[in-house]
Motif scaffolding. Structure first.
Motif, PDB file in Angstrom:
ATOM      1  N   GLY A 109       0.805  -1.222   0.000  1.00 21.13           N
ATOM      2  CA  GLY A 109       0.000   0.000   0.000  1.00 21.13           C
ATOM      3  C   GLY A 109       0.836   1.268   0.000  1.00 21.13           C
ATOM      4  O   GLY A 109       2.057   1.253   0.142  1.00 21.13           O
ATOM      5  N   LEU A 110       0.144   2.384  -0.159  1.00 19.57           N
ATOM      6  CA  LEU A 110       0.758   3.705  -0.168  1.00 19.57           C
ATOM      7  C   LEU A 110       0.951   4.178   1.268  1.00 19.57           C
ATOM      8  O   LEU A 110      -0.008   4.197   2.055  1.00 19.57           O
ATOM      9  N   HIS A 111       2.190   4.547   1.639  1.00 20.66           N
ATOM     10  CA  HIS A 111       2.505   4.984   2.992  1.00 20.66           C
ATOM     11  C   HIS A 111       3.018   6.419   2.961  1.00 20.66           C
ATOM     12  O   HIS A 111       3.965   6.700   2.215  1.00 20.66           O
ATOM     13  N   PRO A 112       2.418   7.319   3.754  1.00 20.36           N
ATOM     14  CA  PRO A 112       2.943   8.688   3.787  1.00 20.36           C
ATOM     15  C   PRO A 112       4.324   8.716   4.438  1.00 20.36           C
ATOM     16  O   PRO A 112       4.624   7.907   5.320  1.00 20.36           O
ATOM     17  N   ALA A 113       5.149   9.631   3.977  1.00 12.04           N
ATOM     18  CA  ALA A 113       6.476   9.803   4.569  1.00 12.04           C
ATOM     19  C   ALA A 113       6.331  10.338   5.995  1.00 12.04           C
ATOM     20  O   ALA A 113       5.303  10.916   6.354  1.00 12.04           O
ATOM     21  N   ALA A 114       7.361  10.147   6.783  1.00 16.64           N
ATOM     22  CA  ALA A 114       7.371  10.690   8.143  1.00 16.64           C
ATOM     23  C   ALA A 114       7.289  12.220   8.073  1.00 16.64           C
ATOM     24  O   ALA A 114       7.756  12.820   7.095  1.00 16.64           O
ATOM     25  N   PRO A 115       6.693  12.847   9.085  1.00 16.87           N
ATOM     26  CA  PRO A 115       6.609  14.311   9.075  1.00 16.87           C
ATOM     27  C   PRO A 115       7.992  14.947   8.947  1.00 16.87           C
ATOM     28  O   PRO A 115       8.935  14.547   9.627  1.00 16.87           O
ATOM     29  N   GLN A 116       8.100  15.900   8.043  1.00 17.15           N
ATOM     30  CA  GLN A 116       9.347  16.615   7.808  1.00 17.15           C
ATOM     31  C   GLN A 116       9.465  17.802   8.760  1.00 17.15           C
ATOM     32  O   GLN A 116       8.457  18.317   9.247  1.00 17.15           O
ATOM     33  N   LYS A 117      10.668  18.246   8.987  1.00 16.33           N
ATOM     34  CA  LYS A 117      10.896  19.403   9.845  1.00 16.33           C
ATOM     35  C   LYS A 117      10.124  20.600   9.278  1.00 16.33           C
ATOM     36  O   LYS A 117      10.178  20.866   8.081  1.00 16.33           O
ATOM     37  N   GLY A 118       9.378  21.292  10.137  1.00 14.52           N
ATOM     38  CA  GLY A 118       8.630  22.470   9.716  1.00 14.52           C
ATOM     39  C   GLY A 118       7.367  22.151   8.931  1.00 14.52           C
ATOM     40  O   GLY A 118       6.853  23.000   8.212  1.00 14.52           O
ATOM     41  N   TYR A 119       6.831  20.940   9.084  1.00 15.71           N
ATOM     42  CA  TYR A 119       5.641  20.557   8.323  1.00 15.71           C
ATOM     43  C   TYR A 119       4.448  21.464   8.655  1.00 15.71           C
ATOM     44  O   TYR A 119       4.376  22.047   9.727  1.00 15.71           O
ATOM     45  N   THR A 120       3.527  21.572   7.709  1.00 15.88           N
ATOM     46  CA  THR A 120       2.315  22.374   7.874  1.00 15.88           C
ATOM     47  C   THR A 120       1.299  21.601   8.693  1.00 15.88           C
ATOM     48  O   THR A 120       1.065  20.421   8.450  1.00 15.88           O
ATOM     49  N   ARG A 121       0.693  22.275   9.646  1.00 11.64           N
ATOM     50  CA  ARG A 121      -0.355  21.644  10.449  1.00 11.64           C
ATOM     51  C   ARG A 121      -1.701  21.877   9.768  1.00 11.64           C
ATOM     52  O   ARG A 121      -2.086  23.015   9.519  1.00 11.64           O
ATOM     53  N   VAL A 122      -2.379  20.792   9.473  1.00 11.92           N
ATOM     54  CA  VAL A 122      -3.692  20.862   8.838  1.00 11.92           C
ATOM     55  C   VAL A 122      -4.725  21.155   9.919  1.00 11.92           C
ATOM     56  O   VAL A 122      -4.654  20.609  11.021  1.00 11.92           O
ATOM     57  N   LYS A 123      -5.685  22.002   9.603  1.00 17.65           N
ATOM     58  CA  LYS A 123      -6.775  22.278  10.535  1.00 17.65           C
ATOM     59  C   LYS A 123      -7.831  21.184  10.326  1.00 17.65           C
ATOM     60  O   LYS A 123      -8.652  21.263   9.422  1.00 17.65           O
ATOM     61  N   TRP A 124      -7.771  20.150  11.153  1.00 14.01           N
ATOM     62  CA  TRP A 124      -8.697  19.028  11.042  1.00 14.01           C
ATOM     63  C   TRP A 124      -9.988  19.364  11.769  1.00 14.01           C
ATOM     64  O   TRP A 124      -9.967  19.929  12.856  1.00 14.01           O
ATOM     65  N   ARG A 125     -11.107  18.985  11.161  1.00 12.58           N
ATOM     66  CA  ARG A 125     -12.433  19.208  11.742  1.00 12.58           C
ATOM     67  C   ARG A 125     -13.115  17.864  11.935  1.00 12.58           C
ATOM     68  O   ARG A 125     -12.853  16.917  11.197  1.00 12.58           O
ATOM     69  N   GLU A 126     -14.012  17.820  12.903  1.00 13.32           N
ATOM     70  CA  GLU A 126     -14.790  16.604  13.113  1.00 13.32           C
ATOM     71  C   GLU A 126     -15.580  16.298  11.837  1.00 13.32           C
ATOM     72  O   GLU A 126     -16.142  17.201  11.221  1.00 13.32           O
ATOM     73  N   SER A 127     -15.602  15.054  11.458  1.00 15.14           N
ATOM     74  CA  SER A 127     -16.303  14.646  10.237  1.00 15.14           C
ATOM     75  C   SER A 127     -17.809  14.712  10.464  1.00 15.14           C
ATOM     76  O   SER A 127     -18.325  14.185  11.442  1.00 15.14           O
ATOM     77  N   ARG A 128     -18.501  15.381   9.548  1.00 11.20           N
ATOM     78  CA  ARG A 128     -19.964  15.479   9.598  1.00 11.20           C
ATOM     79  C   ARG A 128     -20.512  15.171   8.208  1.00 11.20           C
ATOM     80  O   ARG A 128     -19.935  15.590   7.210  1.00 11.20           O
ATOM     81  N   PRO A 129     -21.654  14.498   8.148  1.00  9.80           N
ATOM     82  CA  PRO A 129     -22.221  14.183   6.832  1.00  9.80           C
ATOM     83  C   PRO A 129     -22.640  15.458   6.087  1.00  9.80           C
ATOM     84  O   PRO A 129     -23.425  16.232   6.595  1.00  9.80           O
ATOM     85  N   ARG A 130     -22.053  15.664   4.904  1.00 12.01           N
ATOM     86  CA  ARG A 130     -22.384  16.829   4.086  1.00 12.01           C
ATOM     87  C   ARG A 130     -22.881  16.435   2.709  1.00 12.01           C
ATOM     88  O   ARG A 130     -23.372  17.280   1.976  1.00 12.01           O
ATOM     89  N   ALA A 131     -22.725  15.186   2.349  1.00  9.60           N
ATOM     90  CA  ALA A 131     -23.114  14.732   1.010  1.00  9.60           C
ATOM     91  C   ALA A 131     -23.642  13.302   1.092  1.00  9.60           C
ATOM     92  O   ALA A 131     -23.235  12.534   1.970  1.00  9.60           O
ATOM     93  N   ASP A 132     -24.543  12.966   0.175  1.00  7.47           N
ATOM     94  CA  ASP A 132     -25.105  11.611   0.144  1.00  7.47           C
ATOM     95  C   ASP A 132     -24.064  10.580  -0.262  1.00  7.47           C
ATOM     96  O   ASP A 132     -24.048   9.467   0.241  1.00  7.47           O
ATOM     97  N   ARG A 133     -23.191  10.965  -1.201  1.00  4.95           N
ATOM     98  CA  ARG A 133     -22.163  10.046  -1.694  1.00  4.95           C
ATOM     99  C   ARG A 133     -20.805  10.726  -1.673  1.00  4.95           C
ATOM    100  O   ARG A 133     -20.686  11.886  -2.049  1.00  4.95           O
TER     101      ARG A 133
END
Length: 98
Positions: free
Chosen positions: A13-37
């Motif tokens: 499978g596809l594996h993300p690389a380890a976090p690099q120095k100075g990586y960008t922090r993503v603003k993660w939000r709680e998952s909520r249903p917004r679409a049927d599919r």
């Protein structure tokens, strides 16, 4: 060879690389249903405790993150245009964002 290296070598499978120095922090939000599919356009291997999916719905794209510990926590990035989501996807895969 340590256990993680062995697992990654044996897992196709596809594996993300380890976090690099100075990586960008993503603003993660709680998952909520917004679409049927929701269409999953890409995903990382589920052999890791954190799995990422590049998703599309309603003409927008976003990254969904599954964190598995005692329970499964699901978060999403901002829903955005395809080009922006693809850039974020690549940054996650390259370890430049988390």
């Amino acid at each position: 060879m340590d256990d993680l290296a062995e697992l990654l070598e044996s897992c196709p499978g596809l594996h993300p690389a380890a976090p690099q120095k100075g990586y960008t922090r993503v603003k993660w939000r709680e998952s909520r249903p917004r679409a049927d599919r929701i269409r999953v356009r890409g995903h990382t291997c589920d052999c890791q405790p954190i799995v990422y999916e590049l998703c599309q719905a309603g003409g927008l794209r976003f990254i969904r993150r599954f964190y598995r510990s005692d329970e499964v926590l699901v978060h999403e990035s901002e829903w955005t245009r395809a080009a922006e989501a693809e850039q974020l996807w690549m940054k996650i895969l390259l370890g430049q964002a988390r």
